[in-house]
Design an enzyme around this catalytic site. Sequence first.
Site, short mmCIF file in Angstrom:
data_model
loop_
_atom_site.label_atom_id
_atom_site.label_comp_id
_atom_site.label_asym_id
_atom_site.label_seq_id
_atom_site.Cartn_x
_atom_site.Cartn_y
_atom_site.Cartn_z
CG HIS A 1 68.72 18.82 58.22
ND1 HIS A 1 67.70 19.39 58.94
CD2 HIS A 1 68.89 17.58 58.72
CE1 HIS A 1 67.27 18.54 59.85
NE2 HIS A 1 67.98 17.42 59.74
CB CYS B 1 74.55 20.90 46.50
SG CYS B 1 73.25 21.02 45.29
CB CYS C 1 49.45 53.44 45.89
SG CYS C 1 50.27 53.16 44.32
CB CYS D 1 35.58 46.83 51.62
SG CYS D 1 35.26 47.80 50.15
CB CYS E 1 0.61 41.52 24.49
SG CYS E 1 2.09 41.83 23.50
CB CYS F 1 15.70 55.40 21.01
SG CYS F 1 14.33 56.29 21.74
CB CYS G 1 -0.38 45.03 22.57
SG CYS G 1 0.93 45.54 23.69
CB CYS H 1 10.91 53.32 29.78
SG CYS H 1 12.62 53.40 30.34
ZN LIG Z 1 67.06 21.17 58.83
ZN LIG Z 2 35.13 49.99 50.69
ZN LIG Z 3 49.91 51.14 43.40
ZN LIG Z 4 12.37 54.31 32.23
ZN LIG Z 5 71.86 19.24 45.35
ZN LIG Z 6 2.77 44.09 23.67
#
Ligand SMILES: [Zn+2]
Ligand SMILES: [Zn+2]
Ligand SMILES: [Zn+2]
Ligand SMILES: [Zn+2]
Ligand SMILES: [Zn+2]
Ligand SMILES: [Zn+2]
Lengths: 152, 563
Positions: free
Chosen positions: B196, B199, B296, B308, B349, B359, B367, B372
Amino acid sequence: MSVSTRRLQKELTDIQKQGTPVGIKLLNADDFQTWHLSLEVLGDTVYQGEVFALKFRFDSSYPISSPAVQFVVDDTWKAPVHPHVYSNGHICASILGNEWSPVLSVISVCVTLQSMLASCKKKELPPGNDRYVKNAPENPKKTRFEYHDDNV
Amino acid sequence: MSSNDEYSDEDIEYYDEDEDMEDIDDVGSASEMELDPLNDLNDPTRPQRKIFEVEYESLSQNDVEKLMRADIEYISSIFGVEMDTASLMLRWINWNKEKLIEKYMDNANAVLMASGITQADKAPERAHAGRSPSSSAHQSSIGPRRSSRRIAPEPPKSGKTKILERLTPPIEDGKFICPICFDDTQTETLNMTCFHKFCKSCWHAYVESKVRTEAESWISCMAEDCSLVAPDYFIEGVLKEDKATWDRFQELLVRHFVGAMPNLKYCPYPSCTYTVSCPVSVSKTSLSSTVPIVTCGASAAHKFCFGCHVDSDHRPVICAVAKMWLQKCRDDSETANWIKSNTKECSKCQSTIEKNGGCNHMTCKKCKYEFCWVCMGPWSEHGTSWYNCNRYDEKASVDARDAQSRSRASLERYLHYYNRWANHEQSKKLSVELYAKTEKKMEEMQITSELSWIEVQFMKKAVDEVIKCRTTLMWTYGMAYYLERGNEKELFEDNQRDLERAVEELSELIESPIDPEVIKTLRQKVTDKTVYVQKRNEIVLEDTAKGFMDRRWKWNVPVEGYD
Ligand SMILES: [Zn+2]
Ligand SMILES: [Zn+2]
Ligand SMILES: [Zn+2]
Ligand SMILES: [Zn+2]
Ligand SMILES: [Zn+2]
Ligand SMILES: [Zn+2]
């Protein structure tokens, strides 16, 4: 002249000189970026009497890589209801993906899609149509399709 | 400072006892090393492998190519075929030599066909490929494809045949016209044994597109339905003037080979071409007791897990648990978004409370409930240090009686761990941003003060350590989420708390203002704290690794490799 332009020029000249296969008509090819063709499935098929429009988009890598091909869906045109055609017009066909060969042409894609429709026995949307359509990229070439079974 | 820094690819080969002795001699006495602990920890010649480290080797692309060539030569010599032929067959069978020999002995022709070396139907004049039904046998793929045209019930024959023939005119008036570009000025043509002919410029565009855009090294003939695959010599000929693509093609071959070998893994970092060989981490059993974090040879930053798909250090937790935790976080990402927001509900509440400072000790305006922010628990239970809140209070979930409060308790339990996981991740990012600013300042100080470049490196080392330890801490929360309650978990959490506290202290030091007057004291403080943090991190890593080895850890869910 770029390869894609020369190649499309050649395909266009051939179409103008020798015509298109039965059921396939060139709607417009005003530039070498976007062409539209109409597609009709002749004979006794589930799409009797329906006409569809295909939009081809080419970039400079055509025909080394495939054109972006989809059915037009707008006020005038509807996509065929087919297990490999999503309702937004995107087509899951390996010929447009990993089985594309640079010797294929616009017309050979049309002929292949025509026979894909011709061999369909039952109008059905692809599984997962809604989800795909919701998330699909604008350009179908950006989708990595898993090619479904051919037995339709 | 990282134990991983110690692996440069040359060092790996020296891991035997004799070399250990020599290295110690080189470095000097142990007491000397203690005087400059940071340098000691950075010493690349220190060969001792820690319990939480695995044995591995970094290979360059060249090294891997040698391994490939050995396999190809082996097959080439026993089958008596060309190297390129042997290469295609090996690539087809995924480098499984034994299987290839078996198949080849059984049916050499079938192997040659499947590997794209010969065609089923070898009529060279079959230029209009795609017409021969026999050549479709190899196409196991599905979907409406070219071949579907052939099985169409009533295709519009005349048009189709004519058009396809028009588009593939092999020779017109004795002069070759490439059926792809129709450029009659092209003089150089190339074809494989299928004849086949296209070009050279089209072949180049095609191969370049396959290699560069699709990252594909298995390149079949351009003709429709032709199953021949381009052997290396053909690709080399096509790419004679395109070294970059040829290099990329060879890299793809190496990647394919590495992908087929369970003991090899390609470095996942972008545009890196190194491979890591880690034979000890191939078995599932070893993955239930070790965490094979490797680096690597290209860069100490190219750290990834051999066991993994996590592209970073997930020690101390084993792959199976790390995977479960990441999945859990993905599944609950909506909840996670809620956690990241700056507003929460007062658990007394239910009024909305906004956090606007650093903080964690919060008081509800309505309330007056004191709680935390991190765990939403009453502040009173936190004692004097908020670090106690690394431990989740399981009482609440035991008390939960009905389904609704049980599900609420389980969500709260998850959020406890997730919150801390996300907090450390966030802090890691902040540290990096902050350090960028600090670095600039340090550079300036180098000019204005008498400090040398070496002397201002302590900040960088400290930041690196903080980031590394926050990574450890993140994963300890992923691990603790799945640890069964009991003494072992409590000890694990003691170590976790000690590391966390030390890391927070070092973070604070790093963030303190720098100016030339205090730099010497700051340097001492930061350096000491960095050493301490490093020790705490090693304790966590070591103890957890030991726990895996003596099967001390018990899980509250089924874990792969544990019954
Ligand atoms: Zn071919
Ligand atoms: Zn892993
Ligand atoms: Zn690498
Ligand atoms: Zn905590
Ligand atoms: Zn061609
Ligand atoms: Zn509250």
